[in-house]
Design a protein around this motif. Structure first.
Motif, PDB file in Angstrom:
ATOM      1  N   ASN A 230       1.100  -1.053   0.037  1.00  0.00           N
ATOM      2  CA  ASN A 230       0.289   0.079   0.389  1.00  0.00           C
ATOM      3  C   ASN A 230       0.607   1.292   0.138  1.00  0.00           C
ATOM      4  OD1 ASN A 230      -1.975  -1.379   0.323  1.00  0.00           O
ATOM      5  ND2 ASN A 230      -2.169  -1.338   1.976  1.00  0.00           N
ATOM      6  N   ALA A 231       1.881   0.903   0.785  1.00  0.00           N
ATOM      7  CA  ALA A 231       3.004   2.134   1.003  1.00  0.00           C
ATOM      8  C   ALA A 231       3.175   2.286  -0.777  1.00  0.00           C
ATOM      9  CB  ALA A 231       3.662   1.992   1.682  1.00  0.00           C
ATOM     10  N   CYS A 232       3.571   1.543  -1.027  1.00  0.00           N
ATOM     11  CA  CYS A 232       4.272   0.887  -2.207  1.00  0.00           C
ATOM     12  C   CYS A 232       3.259   1.977  -3.716  1.00  0.00           C
ATOM     13  CB  CYS A 232       5.129   0.029  -2.621  1.00  0.00           C
ATOM     14  SG  CYS A 232       5.360   0.200  -4.907  1.00  0.00           S
ATOM     15  N   GLU A 233       2.375   1.833  -3.739  1.00  0.00           N
ATOM     16  CA  GLU A 233       1.447   2.250  -4.339  1.00  0.00           C
ATOM     17  C   GLU A 233       1.025   3.911  -4.485  1.00  0.00           C
ATOM     18  OE1 GLU A 233       0.188   1.420  -6.875  1.00  0.00           O
ATOM     19  OE2 GLU A 233       1.571  -0.112  -5.835  1.00  0.00           O
ATOM     20  N   LYS A 234       1.371   4.331  -3.011  1.00  0.00           N
ATOM     21  CA  LYS A 234       1.089   5.718  -2.492  1.00  0.00           C
ATOM     22  C   LYS A 234       2.270   7.047  -3.392  1.00  0.00           C
ATOM     23  CE  LYS A 234      -1.859   5.223   1.028  1.00  0.00           C
ATOM     24  NZ  LYS A 234      -3.092   6.345   1.205  1.00  0.00           N
ATOM     25  N   CYS A 235       3.692   5.864  -2.897  1.00  0.00           N
ATOM     26  CA  CYS A 235       4.519   6.296  -2.677  1.00  0.00           C
ATOM     27  C   CYS A 235       4.522   6.680  -4.593  1.00  0.00           C
ATOM     28  CB  CYS A 235       5.918   5.803  -2.636  1.00  0.00           C
ATOM     29  SG  CYS A 235       7.693   6.329  -2.959  1.00  0.00           S
TER      30      CYS A 235
END
Length: 333
Positions: A230-235
Motif C-alpha cells: 500500500n505504501a508503494c502505491e501511495k509513493c
C-alpha cells in the motif's frame, strides 16, 4: 561523492555548528575543515575549555568562532524565541535551562540563522539530537514525520537505504474524537520512500525505489506485506518522476534474473538502488550487513523532513566520520 559535495560548498559557503566543541574528534574535524576552507565550523562550548582541548590535541582552531551558551549576547533573545516556539509548553525558566544545553543551544543557532546546519551526537543519543530539532526547527511544510536514510558507497557503486534509524514502526494516526484514520501507516512509509528518493537524487543517485518485504508481488500474506504494498502505491503517486515498485524481496530487488522472474515487467526489480524497509529493525540490520559484509562505506543517518539540515553522529564515531558527515550535512543546506 565528496568531491561533488565540496564543489557545491565552494560555490555556496555554509556555516555548520558543532554542539560538542571540546570533543577531540570534533576539534580534529573542525581544524581540517578550517584548513580546507570550503565550510566554516562554529563550536559550542566554553571558549577556555575548547581552546585547552584543541591545544592538548594539537588542533589548529585559531580564528574559528566559539560560542558559549553561558555568555552569549543573544541568549535572552533565544529564550524569548523558544518560548514562542513551544507555545506555552515550556516556561521561560524551562526554556533557559534547556538552552544552556549544547544540543538545544546549537539547534537554536540554526533556527536564528547564525548557522546553516548542525551536527551533533558525538556524546549524546539520537533522541537528544532529534528532540530539539522537532521542537525548534520543526518539520518542513507538507512533512508529517522525520525519517532517515544512509548513503552506501563501494567504489563507483552508490545505494540509499531508509529508514534505518528513526521510525521504529509505522502506525495509523487516529482522530481522538471519531477514531477515524487521519494519516495511515502506509502514508507514513510512502513519505519515507519519497524523502529517501529525493535524498538519493541529491547525492547523485538516479533513484530506482524498491519497497522491501518477505513477499514479492503477493507471494506472501500478512500485515507487513500489505503495509509495503500500500505504501508503494501511495509513493508512486507522490514521486511519479521516479520508478517505484513493490512489494518485493531483496533478491528480486537486486538480481535482474530473479527480479524479472518474480516481478516481470518491473522497471525496478533487479535494478533497485534505493531501498525502503518496512520498519527500523530490518532497516538497521540491512544497512549494517551491507557495511560489514558487503564492504560498503555507510554515511548517515541523514535526517529527512526537517526545515534545516540537522544530523546525528554515532557516539563511537571517529574524526574522519565527523569530517565526512559535516560535508554531507552542510551540502543539504
Amino acid at each position: 561523492m565528496f568531491e561533488n559535495l565540496i564543489d557545491v560548498l565552494k560555490k555556496n559557503p555554509r556555516k555548520i555548528v558543532f554542539t560538542e566543541g571540546a570533543d577531540a574528534r570534533i576539534l580534529e574535524a573542525a581544524a581540517r575543515l578550517k584548513r580546507a576552507g570550503f565550510l566554516t565550523p562554529v563550536l559550542v562550548g566554553c571558549a577556555a575549555d575548547v581552546k585547552a582541548a584543541a591545544k592538548k590535541g594539537g588542533f589548529d582552531i585559531d580564528g574559528l568562532e566559539i560560542i558559549d551558551p553561558n555568555s552569549y549576547d543573544r541568549f535572552d533573545e533565544m529564550v524569548a524565541k523558544m518560548v514562542e516556539l513551544r507555545k506555552g509548553k515550556m516556561t521561560p525558566e524551562e526554556c533557559a535551562d534547556n538552552l544552556k544545553k549544547s544540543n538545544y543551544f546549537g539547534t537554536m543557532l540554526v533556527k536564528m540563522g547564525v548557522a546553516d546546519a548542525l551536527l551533533g551526537g558525538a556524546t549524546y543519543s539520537t533522541a537528544d539530537t532529534v528532540r530539539p530539532a522537532l521542537q525548534l526547527i520543526k518539520t518542513k511544510p507538507g512533512a508529517h514525520l522525520v525519517s532517515s536514510c544512509f548513503i552506501l558507497v563501494r567504489k563507483d557503486e552508490m545505494l540509499c537505504m531508509g529508514d534505518c534509524a528513526i521510525n521504529i514502526s509505522y502506525e495509523d494516526n487516529l482522530d481522538k474524537a471519531t477514531g477515524e484514520v487521519t494519516f495511515s501507516a502506509a502514508d507514513k512509509l510512502a513519505e519515507v520512500g519519497m524523502e529517501t528518493a529525493k535524498t538519493a537524487a541529491r547525492f547523485g543517485i538516479d533513484p530506482k525505489v524498491a519497497f522491501l518485504s518477505y513477499s514479492t508481488k503477493g507471494s506472501g500474506k500478512g500485515v507487513n506485506v500489505d503495509l509495503a504494498r500500500n505504501a508503494c502505491e501511495k509513493c508512486k503517486a507522490l514521486i511519479p518522476e521516479y520508478p517505484v515498485d513493490g512489494e518485493m524481496q531483496f533478491d528480486a530487488a537486486v538480481s535482474p534474473t530473479v527480479g524479472q522472474l518474480k516481478f516481470p515487467g518491473s522497471k525496478v526489480a533487479g535494478y533497485a538502488n534505493t531501498f525502503i524497509f518496512p520498519e527500523i529493525q530490518s532497516g538497521n540490520i540491512g544497512y549494517k550487513i551491507a557495511q560489514r559484509l558487503g564492504g560498503f562505506a555507510a554515511y548517515g543517518p541523514i535526517l529527512q523532513g526537517l526545515n534545516a539540515p540537522i544530523n546525528d553522529l554515532s557516539r563511537g564515531c571517529n574524526a574522519e566520520e565527523v569530517y565526512q558527515m559535516s560535508i554531507i550535512t552542510a551540502a543539504l543546506a
